[in-house]
Design a protein around this motif. Sequence first.
Motif, PDB file in Angstrom:
ATOM      1  N   SER A 127       0.802  -1.232   0.000  1.00 20.68           N
ATOM      2  CA  SER A 127       0.000   0.000   0.000  1.00 20.68           C
ATOM      3  C   SER A 127       0.831   1.277   0.000  1.00 20.68           C
ATOM      4  CB  SER A 127      -0.924   0.016   1.229  1.00 20.68           C
ATOM      5  OG  SER A 127      -0.154   0.020   2.429  1.00 20.68           O
ATOM      6  N   ASP A 128       2.154   1.174   0.192  1.00 21.56           N
ATOM      7  CA  ASP A 128       2.917   2.419   0.277  1.00 21.56           C
ATOM      8  C   ASP A 128       3.357   2.888  -1.116  1.00 21.56           C
ATOM      9  OD1 ASP A 128       5.189   1.045  -0.468  1.00 21.56           O
ATOM     10  OD2 ASP A 128       6.079   1.003   1.524  1.00 21.56           O
ATOM     11  N   SER A 129       4.163   3.957  -1.142  1.00 18.29           N
ATOM     12  CA  SER A 129       4.473   4.637  -2.412  1.00 18.29           C
ATOM     13  C   SER A 129       5.774   4.177  -3.053  1.00 18.29           C
ATOM     14  CB  SER A 129       4.556   6.154  -2.162  1.00 18.29           C
ATOM     15  OG  SER A 129       5.552   6.442  -1.189  1.00 18.29           O
ATOM     16  N   VAL A 130       6.445   3.191  -2.510  1.00 25.72           N
ATOM     17  CA  VAL A 130       7.696   2.728  -3.102  1.00 25.72           C
ATOM     18  C   VAL A 130       7.421   2.123  -4.480  1.00 25.72           C
ATOM     19  CG1 VAL A 130       9.589   1.069  -2.884  1.00 25.72           C
ATOM     20  CG2 VAL A 130       8.792   2.325  -0.879  1.00 25.72           C
ATOM     21  N   ALA A 131       8.171   2.553  -5.483  1.00 26.76           N
ATOM     22  CA  ALA A 131       8.025   2.005  -6.836  1.00 26.76           C
ATOM     23  C   ALA A 131       8.608   0.599  -6.841  1.00 26.76           C
ATOM     24  CB  ALA A 131       8.731   2.901  -7.848  1.00 26.76           C
ATOM     25  N   ARG A 132       7.759  -0.426  -6.820  1.00 27.06           N
ATOM     26  CA  ARG A 132       8.232  -1.790  -6.611  1.00 27.06           C
ATOM     27  C   ARG A 132       9.105  -2.292  -7.753  1.00 27.06           C
ATOM     28  NH1 ARG A 132       2.973  -2.567  -4.290  1.00 27.06           N
ATOM     29  NH2 ARG A 132       2.230  -3.889  -5.999  1.00 27.06           N
ATOM     30  N   SER A 133       8.886  -1.791  -8.975  1.00 27.14           N
ATOM     31  CA  SER A 133       9.708  -2.240 -10.095  1.00 27.14           C
ATOM     32  C   SER A 133      11.121  -1.678 -10.031  1.00 27.14           C
ATOM     33  CB  SER A 133       9.059  -1.859 -11.422  1.00 27.14           C
ATOM     34  OG  SER A 133       8.991  -0.456 -11.550  1.00 27.14           O
ATOM     35  N   SER A 134      11.365  -0.703  -9.164  1.00 28.11           N
ATOM     36  CA  SER A 134      12.699  -0.120  -9.053  1.00 28.11           C
ATOM     37  C   SER A 134      13.551  -0.816  -7.993  1.00 28.11           C
ATOM     38  CB  SER A 134      12.598   1.371  -8.697  1.00 28.11           C
ATOM     39  OG  SER A 134      12.108   1.548  -7.371  1.00 28.11           O
ATOM     40  N   ILE A 135      12.976  -1.771  -7.266  1.00 28.55           N
ATOM     41  CA  ILE A 135      13.709  -2.473  -6.209  1.00 28.55           C
ATOM     42  C   ILE A 135      14.523  -3.611  -6.828  1.00 28.55           C
ATOM     43  CG2 ILE A 135      13.473  -3.839  -4.109  1.00 28.55           C
ATOM     44  CD1 ILE A 135      12.863  -0.832  -3.848  1.00 28.55           C
ATOM     45  N   THR A 136      15.803  -3.663  -6.488  1.00 29.71           N
ATOM     46  CA  THR A 136      16.675  -4.690  -7.054  1.00 29.71           C
ATOM     47  C   THR A 136      16.855  -5.889  -6.136  1.00 29.71           C
ATOM     48  OG1 THR A 136      18.705  -3.719  -6.121  1.00 29.71           O
ATOM     49  CG2 THR A 136      17.975  -2.905  -8.280  1.00 29.71           C
TER      50      THR A 136
END
Length: 386
Positions: A127-136
């Motif tokens: 639910s938060d705003s972290v861009a999940r596709s940017s996590i390595t």
Amino acid sequence: MSEQIVDLIEGVMPGPRGGVGPRGEQGLPGVNAVPADSAVAGYIHADESATRSALGLLNLPRRFVVFGDSWTTTLDGVNIPQTAIQLIGGTLVKNYGVGGASIATQEHANQYNMTNVTSGQCATAQSDSVARSSITDVLVLCGVNNLGGAYKPTVAQAVEDMAQFRLYPRARYWYVANSKNCQNSDDAWAWYSVYIEAASQCGFAVAQTSPMWNWGVEADSWWPSNANAGARHMNAAGQTMWARRLAAFLSGGASYSPNFRPEFTMSQDLLALVPDATVQNRSTIQDGTLYVDLTFTGRKPDHTGTTDILAGRFNRRYTNVRGAQYRTLVIRESSQSVIDSSQIRNNGNRIWSLNAMGAIYIDAQAIRRNQGFYVLQGSVALTQHE
């Protein structure tokens, strides 16, 4: 005709060059190349972009999110995952860890009446705003709070528990199990082994020996002191040591595995029975395996007892959180008679056991018939089911 040709050649030879005029925009190969180039540039700068994520995996600093229990929080001034990630040049984007958390889905939590489980952390991450596709990279550092509870999952259930963390489409996944100081119990390694297997099935890189990372001389680095055998957290020195071992694993190196000689103390039970009993310890721990090599001299041929005798114990920190069943006894010839192995149970070659608390028991027959010496030899894998 030849003169005309010469005149023509002379006519086209260049004279002095003039100034160079303004150059037009450099073209790109292919149809609609310039708009396509602009679009790719836009992909690189967009948070929700597979192109940006792919470039991040190759060229940009690694971006981590962390799930887990109190070992993910700052303790005695040191945050283990943050320290490890900094050591490898990465960035900790978000740490969802919560003290006291156990690994479980909400469904399993409801079935077994658990209130603080990792499913809550996963819900927050969704639910938060972290861009999940940017996590390595995704690190799950958890496990010790599951020990001793009512929920003892099958591998299939544990797979469901580990699969809940797979929220990041471009990330690599890492699982590391923490531990208490001297956390020994008969069912603990059964639990660790299940989640290690489940994490592997879910595509995690697994630190197989991570519950042993506090073993060795560094085991004195617990808070508030090593006298507290159930301590859940280390002091600053211990936290830093553990973070360095985590950093090595996250760098793609082999998981740390202890390699040292365990302490062994002869029991008062054996000394009361055989006052002149002696023991020579050559046991070692290497690559997650305890190699037992104990030579006993204990002559009591008139002993008539039938109960297993406590011969001694390894220091708990150097044993393990799981036990071993009866093991091989090696009989070495000497100038004196030795054990009549035909009288020993289990076909005469499996008469000693090691329990989860590091205690070695010997079949009473070994003492009753011994008139020389005998050697306990065998190996106990410390990181997997038998």
